[in-house]
Enzyme design. Structure first.
Site, PDB file in Angstrom:
ATOM      1  N   ASP A 222      54.791  43.469  39.427  1.00 35.33           N
ATOM      2  CA  ASP A 222      56.089  42.994  38.971  1.00 35.33           C
ATOM      3  C   ASP A 222      56.548  41.796  39.805  1.00 35.33           C
ATOM      4  O   ASP A 222      56.304  41.720  41.006  1.00 35.33           O
ATOM      5  CB  ASP A 222      57.097  44.144  39.105  1.00 35.33           C
TER       6      ASP A 222
ATOM      7  N   GLU B 128      52.682  39.712  36.432  1.00 33.76           N
ATOM      8  CA  GLU B 128      53.837  39.205  35.691  1.00 33.76           C
ATOM      9  C   GLU B 128      54.295  37.953  36.431  1.00 33.76           C
ATOM     10  O   GLU B 128      54.994  38.039  37.433  1.00 33.76           O
ATOM     11  CB  GLU B 128      54.964  40.239  35.622  1.00 33.76           C
TER      12      GLU B 128
END
Length: 742
Positions: A415, A468
């Site tokens: 993330d 990401e």
């Protein structure tokens, strides 16, 4: 020889212990030779005890200790015994008696090689000696507690086994590496504990174990001693096959799931499904829908439900919400036996400021940077790991390895990678510090990511490391040896933003934004992309995918089906967030179930069936996945027809005779007699049509065979005429390919 009272207990030690100052407890407590004599003395600190007797492990009395201090210090010599031996303390209180195998009689269990790798920032298994680990010393079972707190004045283990008394189990300090340690026999699984950390300023902090493998929920947030029975896996076939898997040339259709809200149970619909429930319900659903992988949003323990797991405190502790660590392993085991891969969202970019967590762990900025221009995230009010500190790197490297090794996850999705790469991420000009070369790149984080990917791919063949990363940082999926970050895949955030922007527009205006659907192919081969429609696209007032689309319900559902068809045809692996597969109307809420009741209505059933059939066709058709990252696997037949908002392209397998043609119409106008180029002179079959009645459409299409004709068109030697349904997507394959697939 008579032993003086002063030789039994040192008053300076007593004062230091009670005032929470550092003193080498192992040099005073336990069994020791008396200076200047051949006798042995045993000392212990047991507040409120009435009587303490030393016995051998077979309960033979050796000596009775004397209460030498009202605070609870006991001491006594052992008569004629002159050689150390294993012993226990029989402790009598006013209302009970307990036997304690004295922890202060045991030596350190730490190994030099482990400590060296930890201090070098290259340790991949730090949780095996840090935290709370079942060990055996001289035939005695117990738990070895270790914690890194180099700047603490004193550290103790407190728990329900010592009435949370921080003076009871003061730990041994290893000054060279700042690790504190104590081996405590006689503990049981599920007992609660914390570390009492006394700072140099004298403040007493109650900290959860950074390496705890289980934690209790808020508000107490204690760590738990885990079961020590090894799990017996039954997924050997999957794990062996995975080692040889080339995911870049395989079908990957990922179903992203927030386990606490996928489905709820109970009369009020508020209770979480257990891992047993998820095994019985989620796995068959994923199989039925044809997804190849599950991706779990973060499951490392997090106190705040509203963070969805993205603000973890217990990085090594699977959340209590669905069950215990063993039950999580059973769930993953069942996924693998069903042929479903399992990916995990992992959060190394930041951590929350909860006082029981990592923040100022030993009274100093240990895990985070001291300077807020480096150490705080302005967007999330969280703290940033100090990637340049070797022990912090070992903490994170070990954690990533732990999830892959111990739980058999098939990969990690990282993330907020962009926030790690840039020192000025979401900061004003005066709120960040440049690197040593004056640049904005976080050199320490970059080095950490490269080392992470290199080591994990080396030690876990066949996994997927996914970033990401929302900027145009070059080489995210490039090889580390070629100055890349070393990820296997990158989420295509640009494609997601552009295409969602396009479908939000009224069909009459889409002709002016045609490039938003085609631009992804301009940079498609710069990285190894995953096309992602994740949870972030359906929260915080953004509305559901269905809600984003203008028009009446017929237009909304038709557009969504056509959009999914375009996505499944576009190069790149696929990811879809739960609920999107049946066109959830409301945006996602983490504290309630998905709206499964919508599936009583035909339009929602139609979207679900369309996704199911897209996945089945995708997995069975190498043209849609073999050459995702090679220009030879894709060709535009028509990418400039903005006036009609029609897109036509072809996907090739490595055997180019195996190909699929996609025709996507993003207006509600039927295109009859629409000519497209084709590479062969044989008949074509319309194998899928999003406008079929079966999916809730108007049933406009081509049914049966489509004849091709000679004559160059759209750079192809043949052409054919088709009917393109309104707001529809059709898939055409050569007749011979249909025969091969049958």
């Amino acid at each position: 020889m008579t032993i003086k009272h002063s030789q039994l207990v040192d008053t300076g030690f007593v004062q230091a212990l009670l005032s929470k100052n550092y003193i080498d407890a192992f040099a005073h407590l336990g069994m020791h030779p008396v200076s200047g004599s051949r006798q042995l003395v045993v000392r212990c600190f047991l507040p409120e005890a009435r009587k303490v007797t030393v016995t051998s492990l077979d309960n033979k009395k050796v000596a009775e200790l004397e209460l030498v201090n009202d605070a609870g210090f006991f001491a006594g010599t052992l008569g004629r015994r002159t050689k150390p031996f294993l012993y226990q303390l029989v402790v009598e209180y006013d209302d009970t008696q307990i036997n304690i195998v004295d922890p202060y009689q045991f030596q350190s269990l730490l190994q030099a090689d482990d400590l060296y790798l930890f201090a070098e920032g290259k340790q991949l298994q730090a949780e095996r000696f840090l935290g709370a680990n079942w060990q055996q010393q001289q035939g005695i079972d117990g738990v070895n507690f270790c914690v890194w707190a180099p700047n603490a004045k004193r550290v103790s283990v407190t728990g329900d086994f010592n009435c949370w008394n921080g003076d009871q189990h003061v730990m041994r300090l290893h000054p060279a590496n700042g690790i504190w340690e104590i081996f405590i026999p006689g503990l049981k699984p599920q007992q609660h504990y914390k570390f009492e950390v006394v700072t140099q300023a004298g403040h007493c902090l109650q900290k959860a174990d950074p390496y705890a493998k289980a934690m209790e929920p808020a508000p107490n947030n204690a760590s738990l001693v885990c079961e020590h029975k090894a799990y017996q896996w039954s997924d050997n076939y999957w794990m062996q096959a995975r080692k040889h898997q080339q995911w870049h040339q395989q079908a990957m259709s990922i179903y992203e799931v927030h386990l606490p809200s996928w489905r709820r149970k109970g009369d009020d619909g508020r209770h979480y499904l257990s891992y047993t429930d998820l095994t019985e319900q989620l796995i068959p659903y994923v199989k039925q829908m044809g997804f190849t992988h599950l991706q779990l949003m973060p499951i490392s323990e997090y106190p705040f439900d509203g963070s969805w797991g993205y603000q973890p405190v217990g990085m090594y502790a699977p959340t209590y919400r669905m069950g215990n660590p063993t039950q999580l392993k059973q769930f993953i085991d069942a996924c693998h036996q069903a042929g479903v891969g399992v990916l995990l969202d992992w959060v190394p970019a930041h951590f929350p400021t909860d006082p029981h967590g990592l923040t100022q762990f030993d009274g100093t900025h240990l895990y985070e940077h001291e300077d807020p221009r480096l150490g705080t995230h302005p967007d999330w009010n969280t703290l940033i790991y100090n990637y340049g500190r070797a022990e912090v790197r070992s903490f994170l490297l070990s954690n990533a390895s732990y999830w892959l090794r111990e739980f058999h996850f098939d990969g990690l999705r990282l993330d907020a990678v962009s926030s790690m790469l840039y020192l000025d991420y979401s900061r004003e000009p005066d709120q960040w510090l440049p690197n040593i070369y004056g640049g904005r790149e976080n050199l320490q984080a970059i080095d950490f990511l490269k080392e992470l990917n290199r080591l994990l791919y080396q030690t876990n063949p066949g996994i997927c490391m996914i970033a990401e990363e929302s900027t145009a940082w070059p080489g995210v999926t490039g090889q580390v040896d070629n100055n890349g970050l070393g990820f296997g895949f990158k989420w295509n955030m640009g494609w997601m933003n552009d295409t969602l922007s396009y479908i939000k527009r009224d069909p009459i205006h889409r002709q002016y934004h045609h490039h938003e659907f085609t631009f992804g192919l301009v940079y498609n081969y710069t990285e190894q992309f995953i096309l992602s429609l994740s949870h972030d696209e359906v929260v915080h007032g953004k509305g559901s995918l269905l809600h984003k689309i203008p028009g009446d319900d017929w237009q909304k559902f038709a557009t969504l089906r056509a959009y999914y068809g375009f996505m499944w045809g576009h190069p790149g692996k696929k990811l879809l967030f739960m609920g999107d597969e049946f066109a959830q109307r409301d945006e996602w809420g983490h504290d309630k179930s998905l709206d499964w009741h919508l599936l009583q209505y035909e339009p929602h059933q139609g979207v679900q069936k369309w996704l199911q059939d897209l996945n089945a066709f995708y997995r069975a058709t190498p043209a849609l996945y073999e050459s995702d990252y090679q220009p030879s696997g894709f060709a535009w037949l028509d990418c400039t027809n903005s006036a009609q908002s029609v897109f036509v392209f072809i996907r090739y397998a490595q055997d180019i005779s195996q190909h699929v043609i996609f025709v996507v119409n993003m207006t509600p106008t039927i295109q009859s007699g629409f000519r497209i180029g084709v590479p062969t002179g044989e008949d074509y079959i319309e194998c899928l049509n999003s406008d079929s009645l079966f999916y809730g459409g108007s049933n406009v299409g081509n049914g049966g065979h489509i004849s091709s004709h000679s004559g160059h068109y759209q750079n192809m030697p043949y052409s054919c005429e088709v009917t393109v349904p309104p707001l529809g997507c059709i898939l055409l394959v050569p007749h011979s390919m249909t025969v091969k697939r049958s």
